[in-house]
Structures are given as C-alpha cells and as structure tokens.
Write a protein that holds these residues in place. Structure first.
Motif, PDB file in Angstrom:
ATOM      1  N   UNK A  83       0.812  -1.200   0.000  1.00  0.00           N
ATOM      2  CA  UNK A  83       0.000   0.000   0.000  1.00  0.00           C
ATOM      3  C   UNK A  83       0.851   1.259   0.000  1.00  0.00           C
ATOM      4  N   UNK A  84       1.927   1.254   0.789  1.00  0.00           N
ATOM      5  CA  UNK A  84       2.818   2.418   0.854  1.00  0.00           C
ATOM      6  C   UNK A  84       3.466   2.684  -0.505  1.00  0.00           C
ATOM      7  N   UNK A  85       4.021   1.649  -1.094  1.00  0.00           N
ATOM      8  CA  UNK A  85       4.700   1.816  -2.383  1.00  0.00           C
ATOM      9  C   UNK A  85       3.728   2.290  -3.455  1.00  0.00           C
ATOM     10  N   UNK A  86       2.545   1.679  -3.481  1.00  0.00           N
ATOM     11  CA  UNK A  86       1.570   2.014  -4.513  1.00  0.00           C
ATOM     12  C   UNK A  86       1.062   3.440  -4.379  1.00  0.00           C
ATOM     13  N   UNK A  87       0.769   3.876  -3.146  1.00  0.00           N
ATOM     14  CA  UNK A  87       0.196   5.209  -2.979  1.00  0.00           C
ATOM     15  C   UNK A  87       1.225   6.286  -3.282  1.00  0.00           C
ATOM     16  N   UNK A  88       2.499   6.046  -2.916  1.00  0.00           N
ATOM     17  CA  UNK A  88       3.546   7.020  -3.236  1.00  0.00           C
ATOM     18  C   UNK A  88       3.757   7.083  -4.749  1.00  0.00           C
ATOM     19  N   UNK A  89       3.731   5.909  -5.398  1.00  0.00           N
ATOM     20  CA  UNK A  89       3.895   5.874  -6.851  1.00  0.00           C
ATOM     21  C   UNK A  89       2.769   6.635  -7.538  1.00  0.00           C
ATOM     22  N   UNK A  90       1.547   6.431  -7.053  1.00  0.00           N
ATOM     23  CA  UNK A  90       0.402   7.131  -7.633  1.00  0.00           C
ATOM     24  C   UNK A  90       0.527   8.629  -7.411  1.00  0.00           C
ATOM     25  N   UNK A  91       0.998   9.022  -6.219  1.00  0.00           N
ATOM     26  CA  UNK A  91       1.190  10.440  -5.953  1.00  0.00           C
ATOM     27  C   UNK A  91       2.165  11.067  -6.930  1.00  0.00           C
ATOM     28  N   UNK A  92       3.248  10.351  -7.224  1.00  0.00           N
ATOM     29  CA  UNK A  92       4.230  10.850  -8.179  1.00  0.00           C
ATOM     30  C   UNK A  92       3.633  10.952  -9.582  1.00  0.00           C
ATOM     31  N   UNK A  93       2.870   9.921  -9.962  1.00  0.00           N
ATOM     32  CA  UNK A  93       2.260   9.909 -11.292  1.00  0.00           C
ATOM     33  C   UNK A  93       1.261  11.051 -11.432  1.00  0.00           C
ATOM     34  N   UNK A  94       0.392  11.196 -10.424  1.00  0.00           N
ATOM     35  CA  UNK A  94      -0.616  12.251 -10.484  1.00  0.00           C
ATOM     36  C   UNK A  94       0.050  13.622 -10.497  1.00  0.00           C
ATOM     37  N   UNK A  95       1.113  13.775  -9.687  1.00  0.00           N
ATOM     38  CA  UNK A  95       1.825  15.041  -9.676  1.00  0.00           C
ATOM     39  C   UNK A  95       2.366  15.408 -11.048  1.00  0.00           C
ATOM     40  N   UNK A  96       2.792  14.397 -11.787  1.00  0.00           N
ATOM     41  CA  UNK A  96       3.313  14.656 -13.126  1.00  0.00           C
ATOM     42  C   UNK A  96       2.242  14.805 -14.183  1.00  0.00           C
ATOM     43  N   UNK A  97       1.012  14.355 -13.860  1.00  0.00           N
ATOM     44  CA  UNK A  97      -0.056  14.394 -14.856  1.00  0.00           C
ATOM     45  C   UNK A  97      -1.033  15.554 -14.671  1.00  0.00           C
ATOM     46  N   UNK A  98      -0.778  16.390 -13.676  1.00  0.00           N
ATOM     47  CA  UNK A  98      -1.719  17.478 -13.399  1.00  0.00           C
ATOM     48  C   UNK A  98      -1.882  18.429 -14.579  1.00  0.00           C
ATOM     49  N   UNK A  99      -0.855  18.506 -15.405  1.00  0.00           N
ATOM     50  CA  UNK A  99      -0.910  19.451 -16.517  1.00  0.00           C
ATOM     51  C   UNK A  99      -1.301  18.796 -17.844  1.00  0.00           C
ATOM     52  N   UNK A 100      -1.540  17.496 -17.853  1.00  0.00           N
ATOM     53  CA  UNK A 100      -1.860  16.815 -19.110  1.00  0.00           C
ATOM     54  C   UNK A 100      -3.355  16.934 -19.409  1.00  0.00           C
ATOM     55  N   UNK A 101      -3.771  16.660 -20.656  1.00  0.00           N
ATOM     56  CA  UNK A 101      -5.191  16.745 -21.020  1.00  0.00           C
ATOM     57  C   UNK A 101      -6.056  15.810 -20.168  1.00  0.00           C
ATOM     58  N   UNK A 102      -7.316  16.209 -20.001  1.00  0.00           N
ATOM     59  CA  UNK A 102      -8.217  15.474 -19.120  1.00  0.00           C
ATOM     60  C   UNK A 102      -8.486  14.053 -19.622  1.00  0.00           C
ATOM     61  N   UNK A 103      -8.273  13.792 -20.910  1.00  0.00           N
ATOM     62  CA  UNK A 103      -8.521  12.465 -21.459  1.00  0.00           C
ATOM     63  C   UNK A 103      -7.677  11.405 -20.765  1.00  0.00           C
ATOM     64  N   UNK A 104      -6.539  11.822 -20.207  1.00  0.00           N
ATOM     65  CA  UNK A 104      -5.690  10.876 -19.484  1.00  0.00           C
ATOM     66  C   UNK A 104      -6.400  10.315 -18.259  1.00  0.00           C
ATOM     67  N   UNK A 105      -7.348  11.067 -17.718  1.00  0.00           N
ATOM     68  CA  UNK A 105      -8.089  10.600 -16.545  1.00  0.00           C
ATOM     69  C   UNK A 105      -8.802   9.285 -16.839  1.00  0.00           C
TER      70      UNK A 105
END
Length: 266
Positions: free
Chosen positions: A53-75
């Motif tokens: 859970x720790x590894x996955x949530x940190x990884x997701x945080x990093x991914x989301x942090x990098x995707x905040x500026x990408x088009x909404x279709x990525x959602x």
C-alpha cells in the motif's frame, strides 16, 4: 513530467510526511506482532499489504503530480487502469466462481463508471485530472470492496446451501427463485459497511474529505454537503456493482441443464 515529480520529492514537507509514516508504521508493526503472538497466521498478508500500500500510494502520488498538466482524457486511461487493478484484487475473493474476472470487471466498470460520469456532468466532480482521478479512485476502490464482499459471501452461500439449492432445482423450482435467497444475502452483506457508514456519518465519525476541506478553510456547511455527495456516490457505485454482480453470477453458476455448477475452493 519527470522534473515535476522530482520537484515534489525534494519538497521539505516530504520529510515531515516520512516521519509521520514512520509513526504509523510502528503501530502497524504492533498489529503484526500481536497477530504472530496470537498465532493468527496473518503476519505475511498484513506486512505485505502494508508495504504494498505504501509503495503504490507514493507511486500514484508521483504519477498524479506529473499528470496534473496533461489533457483530461488521461483521466479515463488512469481510471480504467484502476478498474483493472480493482478487478484483479476483487476476483481473488470470488476465486472458484465461474467467470469471476469478467463479472467483476463489468460490474465495477458499470457501477463506478456510471456514478463518475453522472456526477461529473452534474458538476460535483471537476472535469480535470486533479479532481477526476482522486475522486474516481475513491469510488472505484469502494466499489471493489463491496464487490469483494458480495463475491465472498455468495461463494460461501452456494457452498453451504448447495444441498438445499439442488433439492429446490430437483423439485422443479426455477433457478431464479431457488437462487434468490443466496443472491439476496450476498448483496445485503456486501452493503452493510457502507450503510453503517451512512448511519454514523457526522455522528460517530467525520470523514477525511470533509475534515480536509475544513482544515483547508472551506465553508464547513459546504464541506458537509460535499462529503455527503461523496458518500452518496460510494453508496450508489457499491449498490450498482453488488446488484450487477449478483445478477450476472446468478446466471453463470447455473448450467444449461439448470444445474448448479461446482464451486471451486479457490
């Protein structure tokens, strides 16, 4: 995107967060030690789940942090990936049931997807990566939990009441009527947690979304209303998922000769 992720990691507040993780880990280790002491045999599963859970949530945080500026279709792609993960985890609770993977994927997709699309159209979820991914993941995760409970309970019901079901079928009872009770029981059992959460909302506990909004300076009344919207979304997604799972499984557990299939041990 990599540069943005590195920027988040180097933020001083991350060190504070790691210290808090350390404190939480101490408490988790206590649970593992108590499990070992009592001979529950859950040490491996508990430790693995905590670390994963720790590894996955940190990884997701990093991914989301990098995707905040990408088009909404990525959602959409991110949420579909989450549905895939939810399906894989949930299916394990229903191991042995026919077509459990397909049923889980379809049920979670329809249950969570319908809620996310409807509430985005209603304006409750902003059509941005920053909003869609966190809220969508919350809905998907709870749909997964409810689906897992429904599958687990249904599997037990079909095993424990196999003789009773076969007698009903042998006497000419239609499969839909004979299976009605086990299917109804599985749906009811799966919805107990979310129903209890709704009953205790604001009385026994103040959920994280509302608490976070209030701490962030949001209007407390609006925070309460939005928290209820979140809980309503979870309830709707879970209910739709559980009902669809029971409907599809009710058909798959029967053969063309209207006999109950053998349920594997998993």
């Amino acid at each position: 995107m990599l540069q943005d992720a590195l920027g988040y990691v180097q933020d001083p507040i991350v060190l504070e967060g790691l210290a808090q993780v350390g404190a939480a880990t101490v408490l988790a280790v206590l649970v593992v030690l108590l499990s070992w002491r009592r001979g529950l045999g859950l040490e491996s599963e508990l430790s693995g789940a905590f670390a994963r859970g720790f590894v996955q949530i940190v990884a997701v945080g990093l991914v989301i942090g990098g995707l905040l500026a990408v088009p909404v279709v990525w959602s959409t792609l991110i949420l579909l990936g989450m549905v895939g993960g939810a399906t894989w985890i949930s299916r394990q609770r229903g191991e042995g049931l026919p077509g459990v993977t397909q049923v889980s994927f379809l049920s979670i997709t329809v249950g969570a997807g319908l809620v996310v699309v409807t509430m985005t159209a209603a304006g409750a979820i902003e059509a941005t990566v920053r909003s869609l991914v966190p809220v969508g993941s919350l809905v998907i995760a709870n749909a997964m939990k409810i689906n897992s409970l429904a599958l687990d309970r249904l599997k037990d019901e079909l095993r424990d009441k196999r003789n009773e079901i076969e007698v009903g079928l042998a006497l000419g009872g239609p499969p839909r009527a004979v299976l009605a009770r086990p299917l109804r029981t599985s749906v009811r059992a799966s919805l107990i947690p979310v129903v209890d959460s709704l009953k205790s909302l604001g009385w026994v506990w103040i959920p994280g979304v509302m608490a976070g909004m209030i701490l962030g300076g949001e209007n407390p009344v609006y925070a309460a209303l939005y928290q209820f919207v979140i809980m309503a979304m979870i309830f709707a997604a879970g209910g739709l998922t559980s009902l669809l799972t029971s409907l599809l499984m009710g058909r798959r557990v029967m053969t063309e000769a209207e006999q109950l299939r053998r349920i594997g041990d998993g």
